[in-house]
Enzyme design. Structure first.
Site, PDB file in Angstrom:
ATOM      1  CB  ILE A 125     -19.702  25.320  13.200  1.00 50.38           C
ATOM      2  CG1 ILE A 125     -19.284  24.725  14.556  1.00 50.38           C
ATOM      3  CG2 ILE A 125     -21.122  25.894  13.269  1.00 50.38           C
ATOM      4  CD1 ILE A 125     -19.092  25.730  15.668  1.00 50.38           C
TER       5      ILE A 125
ATOM      6  CG  ASP B 123      -7.028  34.696   4.436  1.00 52.00           C
ATOM      7  OD1 ASP B 123      -6.389  33.771   4.944  1.00 52.00           O
ATOM      8  OD2 ASP B 123      -7.397  35.712   5.075  1.00 52.00           O
TER       9      ASP B 123
ATOM     10  CB  ALA C 268     -13.015  33.324  14.089  1.00 49.57           C
TER      11      ALA C 268
ATOM     12  CB  SER D 102     -12.607  28.694  17.586  1.00 55.19           C
ATOM     13  OG  SER D 102     -12.426  27.433  16.995  1.00 55.19           O
TER      14      SER D 102
ATOM     15  CG  ASN E  94      -8.029  34.252  10.896  1.00 58.24           C
ATOM     16  OD1 ASN E  94      -8.057  34.500   9.694  1.00 58.24           O
ATOM     17  ND2 ASN E  94      -8.840  33.385  11.453  1.00 58.24           N
TER      18      ASN E  94
ATOM     19  CE1 TYR F 238     -12.693  31.969  19.347  1.00 55.37           C
ATOM     20  CE2 TYR F 238     -13.496  31.137  21.441  1.00 55.37           C
ATOM     21  CZ  TYR F 238     -13.685  31.371  20.104  1.00 55.37           C
ATOM     22  OH  TYR F 238     -14.870  31.019  19.525  1.00 55.37           O
TER      23      TYR F 238
ATOM     24  CB  ALA G 216      -3.486  28.969  30.644  1.00 57.32           C
ATOM     25  N   GLY G 217      -6.676  29.762  31.031  1.00 55.97           N
ATOM     26  CA  GLY G 217      -7.790  30.417  30.326  1.00 55.97           C
ATOM     27  C   GLY G 217      -9.135  29.739  30.483  1.00 55.97           C
TER      28      GLY G 217
HETATM   29  N1  UFG Z   1     -10.531  19.263  28.681  1.00 52.72           N
HETATM   30  C1  UFG Z   1      -9.853  18.289  29.386  1.00 52.72           C
HETATM   31  N2  UFG Z   1      -9.008  17.473  28.669  1.00 52.72           N
HETATM   32  C2  UFG Z   1      -8.812  17.587  27.340  1.00 52.72           C
HETATM   33  C3  UFG Z   1      -9.528  18.591  26.634  1.00 52.72           C
HETATM   34  C4  UFG Z   1     -10.387  19.423  27.345  1.00 52.72           C
HETATM   35  O1  UFG Z   1      -9.972  18.154  30.616  1.00 52.72           O
HETATM   36  O2  UFG Z   1      -8.010  16.829  26.762  1.00 52.72           O
HETATM   37  C5  UFG Z   1     -11.467  20.130  29.426  1.00 52.72           C
HETATM   38  C6  UFG Z   1     -11.099  21.598  29.294  1.00 52.72           C
HETATM   39  O3  UFG Z   1     -10.141  21.954  30.265  1.00 52.72           O
HETATM   40  C7  UFG Z   1     -12.469  22.255  29.516  1.00 52.72           C
HETATM   41  C8  UFG Z   1     -13.461  21.242  28.930  1.00 52.72           C
HETATM   42  O4  UFG Z   1     -12.747  20.010  28.851  1.00 52.72           O
HETATM   43  O5  UFG Z   1     -12.715  22.376  30.868  1.00 52.72           O
HETATM   44  C9  UFG Z   1     -13.936  21.615  27.536  1.00 52.72           C
HETATM   45  O6  UFG Z   1     -12.780  21.936  26.756  1.00 52.72           O
HETATM   46  P1  UFG Z   1     -12.825  22.116  25.165  1.00 52.72           P
HETATM   47  O7  UFG Z   1     -11.422  22.352  24.736  1.00 52.72           O
HETATM   48  O8  UFG Z   1     -13.584  20.985  24.549  1.00 52.72           O
HETATM   49  O9  UFG Z   1     -13.718  23.408  24.961  1.00 52.72           O
HETATM   50  P2  UFG Z   1     -13.557  24.879  25.593  1.00 52.72           P
HETATM   51  O10 UFG Z   1     -14.583  25.010  26.674  1.00 52.72           O
HETATM   52  O11 UFG Z   1     -12.166  25.218  25.918  1.00 52.72           O
HETATM   53  O12 UFG Z   1     -13.890  25.798  24.344  1.00 52.72           O
HETATM   54  C10 UFG Z   1     -15.002  25.593  23.520  1.00 52.72           C
HETATM   55  C11 UFG Z   1     -14.709  26.149  22.159  1.00 52.72           C
HETATM   56  C12 UFG Z   1     -14.537  27.616  22.227  1.00 52.72           C
HETATM   57  C13 UFG Z   1     -15.708  28.250  22.914  1.00 52.72           C
HETATM   58  C14 UFG Z   1     -15.959  27.619  24.251  1.00 52.72           C
HETATM   59  C15 UFG Z   1     -17.195  28.192  24.860  1.00 52.72           C
HETATM   60  O13 UFG Z   1     -13.533  25.569  21.632  1.00 52.72           O
HETATM   61  O14 UFG Z   1     -14.431  28.100  20.922  1.00 52.72           O
HETATM   62  O15 UFG Z   1     -16.115  26.221  24.076  1.00 52.72           O
HETATM   63  O16 UFG Z   1     -17.508  27.541  26.057  1.00 52.72           O
HETATM   64  F1  UFG Z   1     -15.455  29.531  23.139  1.00 52.72           F
END
Ligand code: UFG
Length: 329
Positions: free
Chosen positions: A15, A54, A78, A80, A95, A144, A286-287
């Site tokens: 970003i 850093d 950060a 993420s 961090n 996070y 998870a999460g």
């Molecule tokens: N997912 C899959 N398969 C994969 C990767 C992701 O099914 O191989 C799913 C995840 O479980 C989730 C969705 O796709 O349900 C989106 O996952 P991402 O990893 O692309 O993004 P996140 O929602 O986990 O997180 C992103 C940013 C964070 C931010 C968040 C806010 O990485 O920094 O969006 O919604 F906080």
């Protein structure tokens, strides 16, 4: 233009590198500080000045701010990655939280009084009613999101005790790439959905694992609000104008107000790339909250921001063009 020296911490990352271009295109002088731990030197626009270092290095921060008469800071440095934060929480608190505390101290020491800070939808945690506006309660489901919520509280109290003015931007899921493909998302290892699906389209990966198909959503997969990185950066530049015009510190969501499921992202990628994407169903990750959709009406009104690329196929197409240039060999 006066007051136009901007320090972008994390300007070599996904970003941050887009933001550097947007600021340069709006006639700001840009100084990038990045430790290159996840960012890439080649992603930094050559019109910006680069300092390798850093965020936890107080002396370096003070030196850079004083020597370059910095007027405002944008903070993108950060960690993420949600699943990584679940496994290594202290890495995130060190961090993100400690690094931020050092930054706030250095800003105070150098009388730099404007800060645009990247927060996240992950601060909200699980909610049933969508879209989420800024008044929803915050209850992160992963370290996070917790680290970002702590950072939000730190900046609020520091502003309360000093001249600091800030804008907190809570991003939903950022995706896409610059329209000229000069910068884009390059993570190693990649964990984000859209880049992973595109790696499959480019035969760099055999299949996409869908993490959970038993969520309480229409097709059972998680729903996210994907926002184009170019629109997101435009909102940051407008936040800077907002602070420079003397407006009050505030917190804004950035998203489009509608969501796509994991399956819909795969379908859109098949449509855009005209490639077949093999899938496998896997355990829930998870999460992960089931649904995250933003209301960003507050940002649109206060910042005079109107998103332009609210179209999932455009988001995926720009990311695809970037990957074809950078990973297809
Ligand atoms: N997912 C899959 N398969 C994969 C990767 C992701 O099914 O191989 C799913 C995840 O479980 C989730 C969705 O796709 O349900 C989106 O996952 P991402 O990893 O692309 O993004 P996140 O929602 O986990 O997180 C992103 C940013 C964070 C931010 C968040 C806010 O990485 O920094 O969006 O919604 F906080």
């Amino acid at each position: 233009m006066e007051n136009n020296n901007i320090l972008v911490i994390g300007g070599a990352g996904y970003i941050g590198s887009h933001q550097v271009k947007d600021l340069l295109n709006n006639n700001f002088n840009v100084y990038v500080l990045d430790n290159l731990s996840t960012g890439h030197r080649k992603m930094i626009d050559s019109r910006a000045s680069f300092i390798e270092g850093d965020i936890r290095d107080y002396d370096l921060l003070c030196k850079v701010m004083k020597e370059n008469m910095i007027n405002a800071v944008m903070h993108f440095a950060a960690f993420s990655i949600v699943p990584q934060s679940v496994e290594q929480p202290l890495k995130y608190f060190n961090n993100n939280v400690y690094g931020f505390e050092v930054l706030l101290e250095a800003m105070e020491e150098c009388s730099v009084d404007k800060l645009i800070f990247s927060s996240t939808a992950a601060t909200y945690g699980e909610h049933k009613q969508m879209p989420i506006d800024e008044n929803y309660s915050t209850n992160p489901t992963n370290p996070y999101g917790e680290s970002k919520l702590i950072m939000e509280k730190m900046v609020k109290w520091q502003a309360n005790a000093s001249n600091l003015k800030y804008v907190v931007l809570r991003y939903f899921n950022v995706a896409g790439a610059a329209f000229d493909s000069s910068v884009g998302e390059l993570h190693d290892p990649e964990t984000h959905l859209i880049p992973i699906v595109l790696e499959c389209a480019l035969h760099k990966r055999e299949f996409v694992s869908i993490f959970g198909n038993d969520y309480d959503t229409e097709d059972g997969t998680c729903i996210r609000d994907y926002i184009h990185v170019v629109d997101l950066c435009d909102a940051h530049t407008k936040s800077l104008d907002y602070l420079m015009q003397g407006n009050k510190s505030d917190t804004f969501n950035l998203g489009y107000g509608h969501g796509f499921s994991v399956k819909q992202i795969i379908e859109s990628t098949q449509r855009v790339t005209k490639k077949d994407i093999p899938i496998r169903y896997d355990e829930r990750r998870a999460g992960d909250p089931a649904i995250l959709i933003a209301s960003s009406l507050k940002a649109q009104k206060a910042l005079n921001w109107s998103p332009k690329y609210n179209n999932i196929d455009i988001i995926i197409e720009t990311a695809y063009k970037f990957y074809r240039k950078n990973i297809e060999k």
